[in-house]
Design a protein around this motif. Sequence first.
Motif, PDB file in Angstrom:
ATOM      1  N   SER A   1       0.901  -1.219   0.002  1.00  0.00           N
ATOM      2  CA  SER A   1       0.137   0.055  -0.143  1.00  0.00           C
ATOM      3  C   SER A   1       0.747   1.341  -0.009  1.00  0.00           C
ATOM      4  CB  SER A   1      -1.053   0.209   1.231  1.00  0.00           C
ATOM      5  OG  SER A   1      -1.762  -1.206   1.125  1.00  0.00           O
ATOM      6  N   PRO A   2       1.789   1.360  -1.211  1.00  0.00           N
ATOM      7  CA  PRO A   2       2.736   2.774  -1.113  1.00  0.00           C
ATOM      8  C   PRO A   2       1.588   3.925  -1.230  1.00  0.00           C
ATOM      9  CG  PRO A   2       2.471   1.583  -3.257  1.00  0.00           C
ATOM     10  CD  PRO A   2       1.664   0.661  -2.225  1.00  0.00           C
TER      11      PRO A   2
ATOM     12  N   ARG B   1      13.293  -4.135  -8.435  1.00  0.00           N
ATOM     13  CA  ARG B   1      13.782  -4.726  -7.260  1.00  0.00           C
ATOM     14  C   ARG B   1      15.145  -3.966  -6.983  1.00  0.00           C
ATOM     15  NH1 ARG B   1      11.920 -10.014  -9.186  1.00  0.00           N
ATOM     16  NH2 ARG B   1      13.797 -10.235 -10.129  1.00  0.00           N
ATOM     17  N   ARG B   2      16.027  -3.763  -7.921  1.00  0.00           N
ATOM     18  CA  ARG B   2      17.187  -3.108  -7.793  1.00  0.00           C
ATOM     19  C   ARG B   2      16.895  -1.498  -7.074  1.00  0.00           C
ATOM     20  NH1 ARG B   2      18.668  -5.478 -12.587  1.00  0.00           N
ATOM     21  NH2 ARG B   2      18.163  -3.716 -13.729  1.00  0.00           N
ATOM     22  N   ALA B   3      15.938  -0.914  -7.696  1.00  0.00           N
ATOM     23  CA  ALA B   3      15.415   0.472  -7.170  1.00  0.00           C
ATOM     24  C   ALA B   3      14.516   0.390  -6.178  1.00  0.00           C
ATOM     25  CB  ALA B   3      14.936   0.984  -8.620  1.00  0.00           C
ATOM     26  N   ARG B   4      14.137  -0.635  -5.560  1.00  0.00           N
ATOM     27  CA  ARG B   4      13.158  -0.643  -4.286  1.00  0.00           C
ATOM     28  C   ARG B   4      12.089  -0.369  -4.750  1.00  0.00           C
ATOM     29  NH1 ARG B   4      17.545  -0.212   0.735  1.00  0.00           N
ATOM     30  NH2 ARG B   4      18.784  -1.939   0.164  1.00  0.00           N
ATOM     31  N   LEU B   5      11.396  -0.678  -5.562  1.00  0.00           N
ATOM     32  CA  LEU B   5      10.116   0.063  -6.304  1.00  0.00           C
ATOM     33  C   LEU B   5       9.009  -1.093  -6.032  1.00  0.00           C
ATOM     34  CD1 LEU B   5      11.140   2.047  -9.043  1.00  0.00           C
ATOM     35  CD2 LEU B   5      10.720   3.057  -7.003  1.00  0.00           C
ATOM     36  N   HIS B   6       7.777  -0.852  -5.921  1.00  0.00           N
ATOM     37  CA  HIS B   6       6.677  -1.724  -6.088  1.00  0.00           C
ATOM     38  C   HIS B   6       6.197  -1.395  -7.597  1.00  0.00           C
ATOM     39  CE1 HIS B   6       6.055  -2.433  -1.573  1.00  0.00           C
ATOM     40  NE2 HIS B   6       6.647  -1.105  -1.531  1.00  0.00           N
TER      41      HIS B   6
ATOM     42  N   VAL C   1       3.941   2.242 -10.897  1.00  0.00           N
ATOM     43  CA  VAL C   1       5.143   2.213  -9.906  1.00  0.00           C
ATOM     44  C   VAL C   1       4.487   2.689  -8.468  1.00  0.00           C
ATOM     45  CG1 VAL C   1       7.410   3.130  -9.426  1.00  0.00           C
ATOM     46  CG2 VAL C   1       6.477   2.621 -11.996  1.00  0.00           C
ATOM     47  N   GLY C   2       4.741   2.282  -7.539  1.00  0.00           N
ATOM     48  CA  GLY C   2       4.570   2.723  -6.173  1.00  0.00           C
ATOM     49  C   GLY C   2       6.082   2.550  -5.423  1.00  0.00           C
ATOM     50  N   GLY C   3       6.193   3.618  -4.501  1.00  0.00           N
ATOM     51  CA  GLY C   3       6.952   3.697  -3.459  1.00  0.00           C
ATOM     52  C   GLY C   3       8.113   4.621  -3.622  1.00  0.00           C
ATOM     53  N   SER C   4       7.978   5.629  -4.604  1.00  0.00           N
ATOM     54  CA  SER C   4       8.733   6.551  -4.957  1.00  0.00           C
ATOM     55  C   SER C   4       8.203   7.947  -4.839  1.00  0.00           C
ATOM     56  CB  SER C   4       9.539   6.264  -6.144  1.00  0.00           C
ATOM     57  OG  SER C   4      10.449   7.474  -6.528  1.00  0.00           O
ATOM     58  N   MET C   5       9.220   8.891  -3.901  1.00  0.00           N
ATOM     59  CA  MET C   5       8.537  10.289  -3.947  1.00  0.00           C
ATOM     60  C   MET C   5       9.069  11.125  -5.215  1.00  0.00           C
ATOM     61  SD  MET C   5       7.277  10.223  -0.976  1.00  0.00           S
ATOM     62  CE  MET C   5       7.066  11.908  -0.696  1.00  0.00           C
TER      63      MET C   5
ATOM     64  N   PRO D   1       0.863  11.500 -13.555  1.00  0.00           N
ATOM     65  CA  PRO D   1       0.933  12.135 -12.273  1.00  0.00           C
ATOM     66  C   PRO D   1       0.715  11.353 -11.070  1.00  0.00           C
ATOM     67  CG  PRO D   1      -1.328  12.513 -13.279  1.00  0.00           C
ATOM     68  CD  PRO D   1      -0.449  12.095 -14.275  1.00  0.00           C
ATOM     69  N   THR D   2       1.399  11.765  -9.978  1.00  0.00           N
ATOM     70  CA  THR D   2       1.262  10.874  -8.718  1.00  0.00           C
ATOM     71  C   THR D   2      -0.017  10.954  -8.185  1.00  0.00           C
ATOM     72  OG1 THR D   2       3.872  11.375  -8.724  1.00  0.00           O
ATOM     73  CG2 THR D   2       2.637  10.516  -6.580  1.00  0.00           C
ATOM     74  N   VAL D   3      -0.542   9.818  -7.666  1.00  0.00           N
ATOM     75  CA  VAL D   3      -1.665   9.870  -7.000  1.00  0.00           C
ATOM     76  C   VAL D   3      -1.427   8.978  -5.627  1.00  0.00           C
ATOM     77  CG1 VAL D   3      -3.181   9.850  -9.239  1.00  0.00           C
ATOM     78  CG2 VAL D   3      -2.369   7.793  -8.180  1.00  0.00           C
ATOM     79  N   GLY D   4      -2.510   9.051  -4.820  1.00  0.00           N
ATOM     80  CA  GLY D   4      -2.579   8.463  -3.620  1.00  0.00           C
ATOM     81  C   GLY D   4      -2.648   6.826  -3.214  1.00  0.00           C
ATOM     82  N   ASP D   5      -3.256   6.482  -4.323  1.00  0.00           N
ATOM     83  CA  ASP D   5      -3.198   4.865  -4.280  1.00  0.00           C
ATOM     84  C   ASP D   5      -3.521   4.480  -5.375  1.00  0.00           C
ATOM     85  OD1 ASP D   5      -6.348   5.165  -4.688  1.00  0.00           O
ATOM     86  OD2 ASP D   5      -6.428   6.076  -2.877  1.00  0.00           O
ATOM     87  N   LEU D   6      -3.722   2.975  -5.255  1.00  0.00           N
ATOM     88  CA  LEU D   6      -3.846   2.133  -6.639  1.00  0.00           C
ATOM     89  C   LEU D   6      -5.171   2.661  -7.360  1.00  0.00           C
ATOM     90  CD1 LEU D   6      -2.429   0.144  -8.261  1.00  0.00           C
ATOM     91  CD2 LEU D   6      -3.656  -1.658  -6.982  1.00  0.00           C
ATOM     92  N   LEU D   7      -6.198   2.653  -6.679  1.00  0.00           N
ATOM     93  CA  LEU D   7      -7.632   3.108  -7.311  1.00  0.00           C
ATOM     94  C   LEU D   7      -7.428   4.477  -8.257  1.00  0.00           C
ATOM     95  CD1 LEU D   7     -10.502   1.586  -5.067  1.00  0.00           C
ATOM     96  CD2 LEU D   7      -9.359   0.676  -7.097  1.00  0.00           C
TER      97      LEU D   7
END
Length: 418
Positions: A209-210, A237-242, A256-260, A282-288
């Motif tokens: 749940s990034p 995995r190398r970049a530690r991303l979901h 992609v999740g887990g990156s600011m 654009p970056t959003v807050g959740d998967l939906l």
Amino acid sequence: MPGPAPTGGGAAVPQPPKQGARRGTALERRLAAERHAATLRRLEKASGRLATNAIQRMDETLSWYRRMPPEHRSWIGLVAQAGIAAFTEWFRHPEAPQAMSTDVFGTAPRELTRAVTLRQTVEMIRISIQVVEEAIDELAAPGDEAGLREAVLVYARELAFATAQVYAQAAEARGAWDARLEALVVNSLLSGDADEGALSRAAALGWGSPDQVMVVMGSAPDGDSELVVEAIRRAARRARLHVLTGVLGNRLVVVVGGSMDPMHAARALIGQFAPGPVVVGPTVGDLLSATRSAQAASGALRACGAWPDAPRPVLADDLLPERALAGDQAARRQLVEEIYIPLEEAGSALLETLSVYLEQASSLEGAARMLFVHPNTVRYRLRRVTDVTGYTPSDVRSAFTLRIALALGRLDAPGDRR
């Protein structure tokens, strides 16, 4: 006439085997067959006891086995019995080809490969083989101990290969199912049909749940799509991303999740895309909410041809004017809501000054003459435009975006704005 055969220095003449030697060889074969048959009968009688001893040994030494539900333990008991029965049958005809994985593991349901790991299965097999090895002196007919011990070693090797095959097939089937499930989630986000079911499927795939989620999209490279997806996963995995990813037609879509930092995340994955534009939604807050990011990225990818010099990767919001010209209604609304309406609310002087400045080829003096104000006043108002919108009128790219936003704002009647 030839002389007598040489007795030294020449080649020895082969002599036919003696009749007694042939009888000895046949007798040895008959005795070996009798010992083998006697050992086989002992194995058949002891197979049930051996399986019981193996299960008892597992219960004594394997803590994970004791913690399993009774249903799973009963299935493991059947597998142990089948393994010893299969060894007995294999010992009967060791030269005959046999499907050992079917003989041993065919009694267990497919779900057991999820409940019991490969390491645990290896521990079960080791204990079963140890139980049989400890009973060799009792099981083998007199004189057949070495043959039975060798047979156990060969069977253990074959059983190890069969175990690896079973788990490899299960992993392949599970991987193919996971790939289809993952592509279904990605497609639902892209089409706007994502719901709670998509969240459940994503969770089954290991999606956490990034807080930061975005969609990266570009052309898919030629070749096997499974290899492309696996390459994306390795890079993530190398970049530690979901990531959730899929090849949809000729497009490679990565959630992609887990990156600011959206651009940093995109650059970590960009090597897996085919040549051509790669856009970041654009970056959003959740998967939906990623549906909005996916649709923005899709629209930006279609509009990239209107900006040949676009960077790679490029933000979907940097292509707002091209998207609006291509008919992207979301981009039109965003330009009006984020640029035209704030300028309108800030006062008519900003709109008028910006319009005149853009029409005068970005000339401060020309705009000042048209507005009958000092150039410093124009300069001040343009700084206010930058503060309100985030776009700098003196920058060529920003000026283009501002010009499109002004045109769209004028075309939209106030009553049509939402």
